[in-house]
Design an enzyme around this catalytic site. Sequence first.
Site, PDB file in Angstrom:
ATOM      1  N   ASN A   1     -33.574 -17.830 -27.630  1.00 57.77           N
ATOM      2  CA  ASN A   1     -33.440 -16.458 -28.153  1.00 57.77           C
ATOM      3  C   ASN A   1     -34.154 -15.425 -27.282  1.00 57.77           C
ATOM      4  O   ASN A   1     -34.942 -14.622 -27.750  1.00 57.77           O
ATOM      5  CB  ASN A   1     -33.919 -16.367 -29.614  1.00 57.77           C
ATOM      6  CG  ASN A   1     -35.361 -16.802 -29.806  1.00 57.77           C
ATOM      7  OD1 ASN A   1     -35.899 -17.553 -29.001  1.00 57.77           O
ATOM      8  ND2 ASN A   1     -35.992 -16.336 -30.863  1.00 57.77           N
TER       9      ASN A   1
ATOM     10  N   ASP B   1     -44.129 -23.636 -31.747  1.00 55.28           N
ATOM     11  CA  ASP B   1     -43.261 -22.490 -32.052  1.00 55.28           C
ATOM     12  C   ASP B   1     -43.923 -21.193 -31.569  1.00 55.28           C
ATOM     13  O   ASP B   1     -43.718 -20.125 -32.161  1.00 55.28           O
ATOM     14  CB  ASP B   1     -42.934 -22.424 -33.549  1.00 55.28           C
ATOM     15  CG  ASP B   1     -41.740 -21.525 -33.854  1.00 55.28           C
ATOM     16  OD1 ASP B   1     -41.070 -21.082 -32.916  1.00 55.28           O
ATOM     17  OD2 ASP B   1     -41.496 -21.269 -35.050  1.00 55.28           O
TER      18      ASP B   1
ATOM     19  N   HIS C   1     -45.595 -11.644 -30.449  1.00 56.37           N
ATOM     20  CA  HIS C   1     -45.176 -10.248 -30.586  1.00 56.37           C
ATOM     21  C   HIS C   1     -46.431  -9.420 -30.341  1.00 56.37           C
ATOM     22  O   HIS C   1     -47.545  -9.908 -30.557  1.00 56.37           O
ATOM     23  CB  HIS C   1     -44.640  -9.962 -31.989  1.00 56.37           C
ATOM     24  CG  HIS C   1     -43.448 -10.786 -32.355  1.00 56.37           C
ATOM     25  ND1 HIS C   1     -42.181 -10.529 -31.893  1.00 56.37           N
ATOM     26  CD2 HIS C   1     -43.334 -11.894 -33.139  1.00 56.37           C
ATOM     27  CE1 HIS C   1     -41.331 -11.429 -32.382  1.00 56.37           C
ATOM     28  NE2 HIS C   1     -42.008 -12.275 -33.142  1.00 56.37           N
TER      29      HIS C   1
HETATM   30  O1  DOR Z   1     -41.194 -16.771 -36.739  1.00 59.93           O
HETATM   31  C1  DOR Z   1     -40.449 -17.093 -35.808  1.00 59.93           C
HETATM   32  N1  DOR Z   1     -40.379 -16.358 -34.686  1.00 59.93           N
HETATM   33  N2  DOR Z   1     -39.682 -18.170 -35.945  1.00 59.93           N
HETATM   34  C2  DOR Z   1     -38.714 -18.464 -35.052  1.00 59.93           C
HETATM   35  O2  DOR Z   1     -38.051 -19.439 -35.216  1.00 59.93           O
HETATM   36  C3  DOR Z   1     -38.458 -17.552 -33.933  1.00 59.93           C
HETATM   37  C4  DOR Z   1     -39.668 -16.852 -33.563  1.00 59.93           C
HETATM   38  C5  DOR Z   1     -39.471 -15.754 -32.544  1.00 59.93           C
HETATM   39  O3  DOR Z   1     -38.755 -15.994 -31.566  1.00 59.93           O
HETATM   40  O4  DOR Z   1     -40.079 -14.688 -32.684  1.00 59.93           O
END
Ligand code: DOR
Length: 440
Positions: free
Chosen positions: A92, A298, A302
């Site tokens: 992503n 994971d 941000h």
């Molecule tokens: O909380 C999340 N953030 N879960 C995910 O699976 C993706 C991730 C993100 O890419 O920010």
Amino acid sequence: MRRLIRGGTCILPGRVVPLDVLIENGKILDLAPPVAASADEIIDAAGLYVLPGVIDDQVHFREPGLTHKEDLRTATRACAKGGVTSFLEMPNTKPTTTSQAALEAKLAIAASKCLVNYGFYIGATPHNLAELVHAKRTPGIKIFIGSSTGDLLVDDQAALEAIFAETTLPICAHCEDETTVKANAARIGGGKTYADHSLIRDHEAAIVATRRALDLAIRHQHRFHVLHVSTAAEVDLIGQHTKLITAEVCPHHLFFNVDDYPRLGSLIQMNPSIKFASDNQRLWEGLQTGLIQVIATDHAPHTLEEKAQPYPQSPSGLPAVENSLALMLNAVNAGKLSLTQIAECMSNAPAKVWDIVGKGRITPGYDADLVLVDMDKKQTITNESQETKSRWSPWAGETLTGWPVTTLVNGEVVFANGVIHEGSLGREIVYDHTLGGYWK
Ligand code: DOR
């Protein structure tokens, strides 16, 4: 170039043994070499444990396209410091990694920037089946069965059936049921507080989607890895289907629960959401009993400015890659797991799940991806000390006992004495999907 790691205690599969490790040309040449073995450099490991380097099979490193949050250099500096010697990154990014061309473009960037070894999943969309069928140089296929950060989502049953029926690469998925999430959000008026996140992305959302994914995997007899299990009920579900299914848990789902929202707010807003103390407990049991095979982070940074927005504008995700091993070593000191289990869940198991060649254990002939840990070292996590570009951690203020102190990637020292060395680059991870995965 020959290096000798002398005087340490090695964590081998199922065994803890005082052994010297002789490294030549990036590979483990010998364990317990003759006392007189020559080396260009000797690394003193007296009082330290030597573990296989961590293989983190779920990270979001944001390059290309989202590099204000993280990039492959800042992320892999964090890896080096945290004892993570290889990572598998999620699709992503911007653009998404949903074609062989995008995958190879990412691999090309990684080749010039990563301090540790790298690999990238190919992401599923409702329309890229041919790309998934023919994908190469990848550990496997990632499906978002339930949307998260970005717009990757495959919720349509026919599209999911086709992916499980027609592809051969191993599949992993983010399991949160879109219909349940939308219905919950509508019921509580979209949510106003960060704690509402766990009401919207509730237990039911996770369980329904995991049950759906397991059903697909079993009917199509397709290898399947459940990412970031967050509920007790999923642990029980997964336990019914060994030999085809593997599962992963993340530190935030082990250590945090809804009682932490007043203290941490959006810093622990994650998808899947954090759940209850009773779920923490069952996830630990899942690890302890082997129902869950893999620990991964994971890592999803941000910026603090983005996180400070009110709910639901605040994005989901937290950075963890430089603290995950220390968090688990601290848990070893607290008696929750053994060092052997850590090496298994953070290195050997992910290597087997994704058919990674030559990594995951301390064995002659394997790559010299190693981490030396000091089980007595006490250190407090601070935001300022974080290498991740976002420069924060939900664990800031916590003092942990047990830290990585030296990290080697392909025999090169990338972290030692608190200093990250940028003089060598990691390599592309190699997969042999004929190996057949964890249960073979
Ligand atoms: O909380 C999340 N953030 N879960 C995910 O699976 C993706 C991730 C993100 O890419 O920010």
